[in-house]
Design a protein around this motif. Structure first.
Motif, PDB file in Angstrom:
ATOM      1  N   GLU A   1       0.823  -1.214   0.000  1.00 44.69           N
ATOM      2  CA  GLU A   1       0.000   0.000   0.000  1.00 44.69           C
ATOM      3  C   GLU A   1       0.856   1.262   0.000  1.00 44.69           C
ATOM      4  N   ILE A   2       1.846   1.283  -0.912  1.00 43.98           N
ATOM      5  CA  ILE A   2       2.699   2.449  -1.106  1.00 43.98           C
ATOM      6  C   ILE A   2       2.650   2.812  -2.583  1.00 43.98           C
ATOM      7  N   SER A   3       3.218   3.949  -2.943  1.00 39.00           N
ATOM      8  CA  SER A   3       3.224   4.341  -4.352  1.00 39.00           C
ATOM      9  C   SER A   3       4.195   3.466  -5.141  1.00 39.00           C
ATOM     10  N   ARG A   4       3.984   3.428  -6.437  1.00 36.77           N
ATOM     11  CA  ARG A   4       4.864   2.631  -7.291  1.00 36.77           C
ATOM     12  C   ARG A   4       6.279   3.202  -7.291  1.00 36.77           C
ATOM     13  N   SER A   5       6.420   4.528  -7.220  1.00 36.63           N
ATOM     14  CA  SER A   5       7.755   5.126  -7.182  1.00 36.63           C
ATOM     15  C   SER A   5       8.463   4.797  -5.866  1.00 36.63           C
ATOM     16  N   GLN A   6       7.728   4.724  -4.757  1.00 35.81           N
ATOM     17  CA  GLN A   6       8.328   4.312  -3.488  1.00 35.81           C
ATOM     18  C   GLN A   6       8.777   2.851  -3.567  1.00 35.81           C
ATOM     19  N   ALA A   7       7.961   2.017  -4.204  1.00 40.22           N
ATOM     20  CA  ALA A   7       8.318   0.602  -4.370  1.00 40.22           C
ATOM     21  C   ALA A   7       9.571   0.472  -5.231  1.00 40.22           C
ATOM     22  N   LYS A   8       9.630   1.243  -6.319  1.00 39.43           N
ATOM     23  CA  LYS A   8      10.795   1.190  -7.214  1.00 39.43           C
ATOM     24  C   LYS A   8      12.059   1.616  -6.466  1.00 39.43           C
ATOM     25  N   PHE A   9      11.961   2.656  -5.657  1.00 41.74           N
ATOM     26  CA  PHE A   9      13.110   3.118  -4.881  1.00 41.74           C
ATOM     27  C   PHE A   9      13.591   2.022  -3.934  1.00 41.74           C
ATOM     28  N   ALA A  10      12.650   1.370  -3.240  1.00 42.45           N
ATOM     29  CA  ALA A  10      13.009   0.302  -2.303  1.00 42.45           C
ATOM     30  C   ALA A  10      13.685  -0.862  -3.027  1.00 42.45           C
ATOM     31  N   ILE A  11      13.183  -1.204  -4.210  1.00 39.05           N
ATOM     32  CA  ILE A  11      13.762  -2.303  -4.990  1.00 39.05           C
ATOM     33  C   ILE A  11      15.180  -1.951  -5.422  1.00 39.05           C
ATOM     34  N   GLU A  12      15.354  -0.768  -5.992  1.00 38.99           N
ATOM     35  CA  GLU A  12      16.675  -0.355  -6.477  1.00 38.99           C
ATOM     36  C   GLU A  12      17.667  -0.136  -5.344  1.00 38.99           C
ATOM     37  N   ALA A  13      17.162   0.114  -4.138  1.00 34.74           N
ATOM     38  CA  ALA A  13      18.030   0.297  -2.971  1.00 34.74           C
ATOM     39  C   ALA A  13      18.418  -1.042  -2.344  1.00 34.74           C
ATOM     40  N   GLY A  14      17.942  -2.146  -2.912  1.00 36.15           N
ATOM     41  CA  GLY A  14      18.299  -3.460  -2.398  1.00 36.15           C
ATOM     42  C   GLY A  14      17.533  -3.870  -1.161  1.00 36.15           C
ATOM     43  N   GLN A  15      16.310  -3.391  -1.014  1.00 37.55           N
ATOM     44  CA  GLN A  15      15.516  -3.689   0.172  1.00 37.55           C
ATOM     45  C   GLN A  15      14.488  -4.798  -0.049  1.00 37.55           C
ATOM     46  N   ILE A  16      14.374  -5.303  -1.285  1.00 40.09           N
ATOM     47  CA  ILE A  16      13.331  -6.278  -1.609  1.00 40.09           C
ATOM     48  C   ILE A  16      13.946  -7.593  -2.082  1.00 40.09           C
ATOM     49  N   SER A  17      13.417  -8.701  -1.572  1.00 35.50           N
ATOM     50  CA  SER A  17      13.847 -10.018  -2.046  1.00 35.50           C
ATOM     51  C   SER A  17      12.626 -10.816  -2.482  1.00 35.50           C
ATOM     52  N   VAL A  18      12.859 -11.706  -3.443  1.00 31.67           N
ATOM     53  CA  VAL A  18      11.819 -12.602  -3.948  1.00 31.67           C
ATOM     54  C   VAL A  18      12.289 -14.022  -3.669  1.00 31.67           C
ATOM     55  N   ASP A  19      11.526 -14.750  -2.885  1.00 28.60           N
ATOM     56  CA  ASP A  19      11.900 -16.109  -2.464  1.00 28.60           C
ATOM     57  C   ASP A  19      13.330 -16.155  -1.916  1.00 28.60           C
ATOM     58  N   GLY A  20      13.685 -15.136  -1.133  1.00 31.71           N
ATOM     59  CA  GLY A  20      14.989 -15.085  -0.488  1.00 31.71           C
ATOM     60  C   GLY A  20      16.124 -14.549  -1.352  1.00 31.71           C
ATOM     61  N   LYS A  21      15.858 -14.246  -2.614  1.00 37.90           N
ATOM     62  CA  LYS A  21      16.892 -13.726  -3.512  1.00 37.90           C
ATOM     63  C   LYS A  21      16.693 -12.225  -3.703  1.00 37.90           C
ATOM     64  N   LEU A  22      17.746 -11.446  -3.451  1.00 40.55           N
ATOM     65  CA  LEU A  22      17.690 -10.000  -3.601  1.00 40.55           C
ATOM     66  C   LEU A  22      17.469  -9.636  -5.061  1.00 40.55           C
ATOM     67  N   ILE A  23      16.460  -8.806  -5.336  1.00 45.06           N
ATOM     68  CA  ILE A  23      16.138  -8.353  -6.688  1.00 45.06           C
ATOM     69  C   ILE A  23      16.240  -6.835  -6.707  1.00 45.06           C
ATOM     70  N   THR A  24      16.987  -6.296  -7.676  1.00 50.23           N
ATOM     71  CA  THR A  24      17.143  -4.836  -7.765  1.00 50.23           C
ATOM     72  C   THR A  24      16.552  -4.262  -9.053  1.00 50.23           C
ATOM     73  N   SER A  25      15.797  -5.053  -9.789  1.00 50.89           N
ATOM     74  CA  SER A  25      15.139  -4.585 -11.002  1.00 50.89           C
ATOM     75  C   SER A  25      13.635  -4.500 -10.772  1.00 50.89           C
ATOM     76  N   ALA A  26      13.081  -3.299 -10.933  1.00 53.65           N
ATOM     77  CA  ALA A  26      11.644  -3.099 -10.758  1.00 53.65           C
ATOM     78  C   ALA A  26      10.845  -3.851 -11.816  1.00 53.65           C
ATOM     79  N   ARG A  27      11.484  -4.184 -12.940  1.00 49.97           N
ATOM     80  CA  ARG A  27      10.809  -4.871 -14.044  1.00 49.97           C
ATOM     81  C   ARG A  27      10.686  -6.376 -13.834  1.00 49.97           C
ATOM     82  N   HIS A  28      11.319  -6.899 -12.798  1.00 48.20           N
ATOM     83  CA  HIS A  28      11.282  -8.337 -12.526  1.00 48.20           C
ATOM     84  C   HIS A  28       9.821  -8.801 -12.413  1.00 48.20           C
TER      85      HIS A  28
END
Length: 122
Positions: free
Chosen positions: A38-65
């Motif tokens: 429940e955040i903006s897409r730009s906030q989500a993109k920033f978090a992803i590019e900052a290395g704060q998001i993982s998918v199934d335990g693997k760090l993902i830094t591409s918002a397009r994933h």
């Protein structure tokens, strides 16, 4: 001109985990995080590019994933917008590097994720 006092506010939990629902299958990671957190897409993109998001335990830094159900998304440090009722300010000491009529410069802890964001009070 700002006062010499800077207040900080506690935000929501900084550790969050979600399971991707079927309706978000094949969506971009930034879209999925924005919907689930429940955040903006730009906030989500920033978090992803900052290395704060993982998918199934693997760090993902591409918002397009692309994500798919039932993958697990985790946010190492993700702040959401809060209402005024949730903000509990307290005074903290900061080092002022420079003060000007239009702005001032303060020493801040390094890194893009600071779990107690600072609110500048006039």
């Amino acid at each position: 001109m700002f006062a010499d006092t800077v207040k900080d506010a506690q935000l929501a939990d900084v550790e969050q985990t979600w399971t991707v629902p079927e309706e978000l299958t094949n969506q971009r990671l930034d879209k999925a995080i924005s919907v689930l957190a429940e955040i903006s897409r730009s906030q989500a993109k920033f978090a992803i590019e900052a290395g704060q998001i993982s998918v199934d335990g693997k760090l993902i830094t591409s918002a397009r994933h692309a994500v798919s159900a039932p993958q697990r998304l985790s946010a190492a440090c993700l702040a959401r917008a809060v209402s005024n009722e949730e903000i509990v300010p307290r005074a903290i000491a900061l080092e002022f590097i420079a003060k000007y009529p239009e702005f001032f410069v303060i020493a801040k802890p390094p890194g893009p994720c600071y779990n107690q964001p600072m609110l500048l009070m006039r």
